[in-house]
Design an enzyme around this catalytic site. Structure first.
Site, short mmCIF file in Angstrom:
data_model
loop_
_atom_site.label_atom_id
_atom_site.label_comp_id
_atom_site.label_asym_id
_atom_site.label_seq_id
_atom_site.Cartn_x
_atom_site.Cartn_y
_atom_site.Cartn_z
CG ASP A 107 -2.20 0.71 1.11
OD1 ASP A 107 -2.32 1.50 0.17
OD2 ASP A 107 -3.09 0.50 1.96
CG ASP A 142 -9.44 2.36 -0.43
OD1 ASP A 142 -9.03 1.19 -0.60
OD2 ASP A 142 -8.81 3.21 0.23
C1 DGJ Z 1 -5.87 1.81 1.87
C2 DGJ Z 1 -6.20 0.58 1.10
O1 DGJ Z 1 -6.67 0.91 -0.17
C3 DGJ Z 1 -7.21 -0.23 1.88
O2 DGJ Z 1 -7.62 -1.33 1.14
C4 DGJ Z 1 -6.60 -0.65 3.18
O3 DGJ Z 1 -5.52 -1.50 2.94
C5 DGJ Z 1 -6.14 0.58 3.94
N1 DGJ Z 1 -5.32 1.44 3.15
C6 DGJ Z 1 -5.40 0.18 5.18
O4 DGJ Z 1 -4.86 1.24 5.83
#
Ligand code: DGJ
Length: 740
Positions: A479, A549
């Site tokens: 991430d 997301d």
């Molecule tokens: C952003 C990601 O896109 C989410 O899926 C998740 O992993 C969060 N960060 C966790 O902090």
């Protein structure tokens, strides 16, 4: 595929079954561009395509020829200032303060296949017969800089990969203030430009605009390719549709700051450039040093936008993505993020995994929160040590428990980041990107580590590799949750601060390279707060990326549809999540959520224990469905049929490479009363083959593609009865199989 060189006219012609790309050495020694488009015959002399004219107020580069102004010539790698007043592809600041350069043709070389670009992601060949590469050598006689222009033409499709390499063979230091990857000087401006813009949770919405005189551009100055813009643009003719007409896609294989710019001059020619964003870019090149630009991939299609996308999909799926997971069918996963956020312990995780296992899920992914003091997003980033109060036997213990259930185990990391509240920051405050004595802006309560420094990358590599070595880890979600601000490295001198953005991304690539080489069996999925680094650079290291997301099925129709203009279905992380949806609060049927998520890498993002027994049975059916069809979905040809941006019934489909199987997804966003009759015209089938449609009807390919699939209630067609009773957010899949 062939690269012709005509010595007499100094003309290069790169040609395959689909396209021709033609250029020539101009009388002043610069490289001129003649043609890029549908394949045409070769000839010795294409000089007639070089239009010159004597125009008032033009400056001319050859003293004796008033017609000869670079302002009106189409060029391969132009620079501003010597009779060309448009923005160029290269700008070099020399010791005497001059920015004028003059790259003159010296020679060329061709080879089979495609060279590796050191330290950078790029498309590749597995066999030299798949592509041919041309290197054109130019030199500036005054400052001693050598410029090599690289062109690779692939055997298949309308693809050319371009980049440039600049070597300082002179005696003075120079500063590269601009070194783009590609320039296309097109002879007219009758195009629409499509860009893919958005924001967090609504990434890559296609936006169209007619080209106008002047500059139109998109780019990112966020240190990553970004939610806001994507390093991909399309120029299409106004009449081009999804299936017909000319379209040209330009895609940058890069994950940092970028610029994609279209400049239409008042003589109606169009200059398209793309590369590292020149803003804040200043690369010092000492004698003997070289700078290699990232690669730009350009695709020409005469078969509309789907034709262009099909070419990108195949190239990026098979000759950009690498490693054992490139071709393997991807595991169906469950990720605990939306199920628990930071509120979990080992017992809770094992319970989620056990239920998922019962439903046929193959991989359990532990998301954020497992390390250091990371009980919320205020602390812990940088401390890649398991939190024993949550996981008594660490990641090792948990991964063994998950494996004992008969599942694989995956882990989330965010290696580029650091919280002020972390042991790493307390030990190394100098490791963040920030300007001494100035405040460093926080975002999501975190700073960015200075990945332009090898010692920082080494340290993070040590911590992450240790966990990967000790535990049974089959998957990593990498991430990156903020943009870069106050971009400054304390390890570099003042005159190299303009290198930090690019050096940062090289550091990211370096860490990816080290981890993917040491752990080739691990499947990597890239992520950046959803889809903020959904770019070809990432796909080279990680064959899949978390698309967004936003996990709502209706929102995802748009996001996945927009993403598909460049990126293959096999790269799009897509999960079934809970309702009401956590981002938009919408209630959608479980079936619709699954039907959207199939067209990606498929997984779940919820606690299946919280579903009713009936829903859990449904989940088993959906999981099995994906197992039965994932080969087709991952390796098939994807077609956009009806757009969620313009229609209430979006649709898309995939067709197997042998055209004997296909899967069509048809959605109905809002329910309507007393609707008109509807037909869905399919694509990519064999017109001569008979297909059974869900075992309910038999239709020829040509019927399905021309008369269409009848999707309204009708007594004669394959209908949409599963949508009854009427309701919003419904979906239907049609499985087509060629009859014996
Ligand atoms: C952003 C990601 O896109 C989410 O899926 C998740 O992993 C969060 N960060 C966790 O902090």
């Amino acid at each position: 595929m062939h690269i012709y060189f005509h010595e007499k006219t100094k003309t290069f012609h790169l040609q395959n079954d689909t396209i021709s790309y033609i250029m020539t050495v101009l009388p002043n020694g610069h490289m001129g561009q003649l043609y890029y488009g549908k394949r045409i015959h070769d000839r010795e002399d294409f000089g007639y395509l070089l239009e010159t004219a004597m125009r008032s107020h033009s400056a001319y580069i050859a003293d004796d020829n008033t017609n000869y102004s670079l302002e009106h010539l189409r060029q391969e790698y132009p620079s501003y200032g010597s009779s060309d007043f448009r923005q160029g592809a290269i700008e070099v600041l020399q010791e005497n303060g001059s920015r004028i350069s003059d790259f003159v043709y010296e020679g060329y070389e061709t080879c089979g296949g495609k060279p590796v670009l050191p330290g950078l992601p790029a498309t590749y060949t597995e066999d030299d017969s798949e592509a041919e590469t041309l290197r054109i050598f130019l030199k500036d006689p005054i400052n001693g800089l050598e410029l090599t222009l690289l062109y690779t033409i692939f055997n298949e499709g309308g693809v050319i990969a371009r980049s440039a390499c600049i070597k300082n063979t002179g005696e003075q230091n120079v500063h590269l203030l601009k070194a783009l990857s590609v320039c296309l000087d097109l002879p007219d401006a009758n195009y629409e430009m499509i860009q893919f813009s958005g924001s967090w949770a609504r990434e890559r919405y296609p936006e169209y605009r007619r080209l106008h005189t002047g500059i139109q551009s998109v780019g990112s100055m966020r240190g990553h390719s970004s939610h806001q813009q994507n390093p991909f643009i399309v120029l299409k003719r106004p009449e081009t549709t999804e299936f017909m007409g000319e379209a040209m896609g330009l895609s940058l294989v890069y994950s940092g700051n970028f610029l994609a710019q279209v400049d239409v001059d008042t003589y109606n020619t169009t200059r398209v450039t793309m590369g590292i964003h020149p803003e804040w870019f200043d690369w010092k090149l000492e004698p003997g040093e070289s700078f290699q630009t990232p690669e730009a991939v350009i695709v020409f299609s005469k078969d509309g936008l789907n034709g262009m996308s099909n070419t990108f999909h195949k190239l990026y799926r098979t000759r950009l993505a690498r490693g054992v997971w490139r071709d393997r069918t991807r595991p169906i996963l469950i990720n605990n993020w939306e199920a628990t956020y930071f509120d979990f312990n080992e017992e809770k995780l094992v319970k989620i995994a056990s239920k998922a296992k019962e439903c046929g899920v193959e991989l359990f992914v532990l998301d954020d929160g497992w390390f250091g003091a990371r009980r919320s997003d205020y602390a812990g980033l940088g401390d890649w040590v398991p939190a024993h109060e949550l996981l008594p036997n660490g990641i090792k213990g948990l991964s063994e428990k998950i494996e004992a259930l008969g599942m694989k185990f995956g882990l989330w990391i965010e290696p580029e980041m650091i919280n002020p509240d972390s042991d790493l920051y307390r030990a190394h405050p100098e490791w963040i990107l920030s300007v001494p004595e100035r405040r460093a802006s926080l975002s999501r309560h975190q700073w960015v580590l200075d990945f332009s420094r090898k010692d920082v990358v080494d340290h993070i590599h040590g911590m992450i590799a240790k966990i990967l070595r000790e535990s049974k880890i089959s998957y990593i979600k990498w991430d990156m949750n903020r943009s870069i601000t106050e971009c400054y490295s304390k390890a570099l001198p003042a005159d190299r601060q303009g290198e930090v953005f690019h050096r940062y991304i090289l550091g990211v690539y370096d860490l990816y390279e080290r981890l993917t080489s040491e752990f080739p069996e691990i499947l990597f999925e890239s992520c950046a707060g959803g889809g903020a680094r959904f770019d070809p650079g990432m796909l080279y290291y990680a064959p899949q990326a978390w698309t967004s997301d936003d996990t709502d099925a209706v929102e995802r129709m748009k996001i996945q549809y927009g993403t598909s203009y460049c990126y293959p279905v096999s790269s799009m992380g897509s999960h079934v999540s809970a309702v009401p949806n956590h981002q938009v609060d919408r209630l959608t049927p479980l079936k619709t959520r699954a039907d959207v998520a199939y067209f990606g890498t498929f997984g779940y993002e919820l606690d299946l224990n919280k579903l009713s027994a009936e829903e859990q049975e449904e989940v088993k059916v959906y999981t099995q469905f994906m197992k039965d069809h994932r080969e087709l979905i991952q390796h098939g040809t994807f077609y956009r049929l009806q757009s969620p941006f313009t229609c209430n019934e979006p649709a898309w489909m995939v067709v197997s490479p042998d055209k004997k199987e296909a899967l069509v997804a048809y959605f109905r966003i809002l329910s309507k009363v007393n609707e008109e009759f509807k037909r869905l015209r399919l694509a990519g089938l064999d017109p001569e083959l008979c297909y059974s449609v869900d075992g309910k009807a038999v239709r020829y390919g040509d019927e399905l593609m021309n008369a269409g699939l009848v999707t309204s209630n009708s007594t004669s067609g394959v209908t949409f009865p599963e949508c009854e009773p009427a309701g919003d957010f419904k979906s239907e899949l049609f499985y087509l199989k060629a009859c014996e």
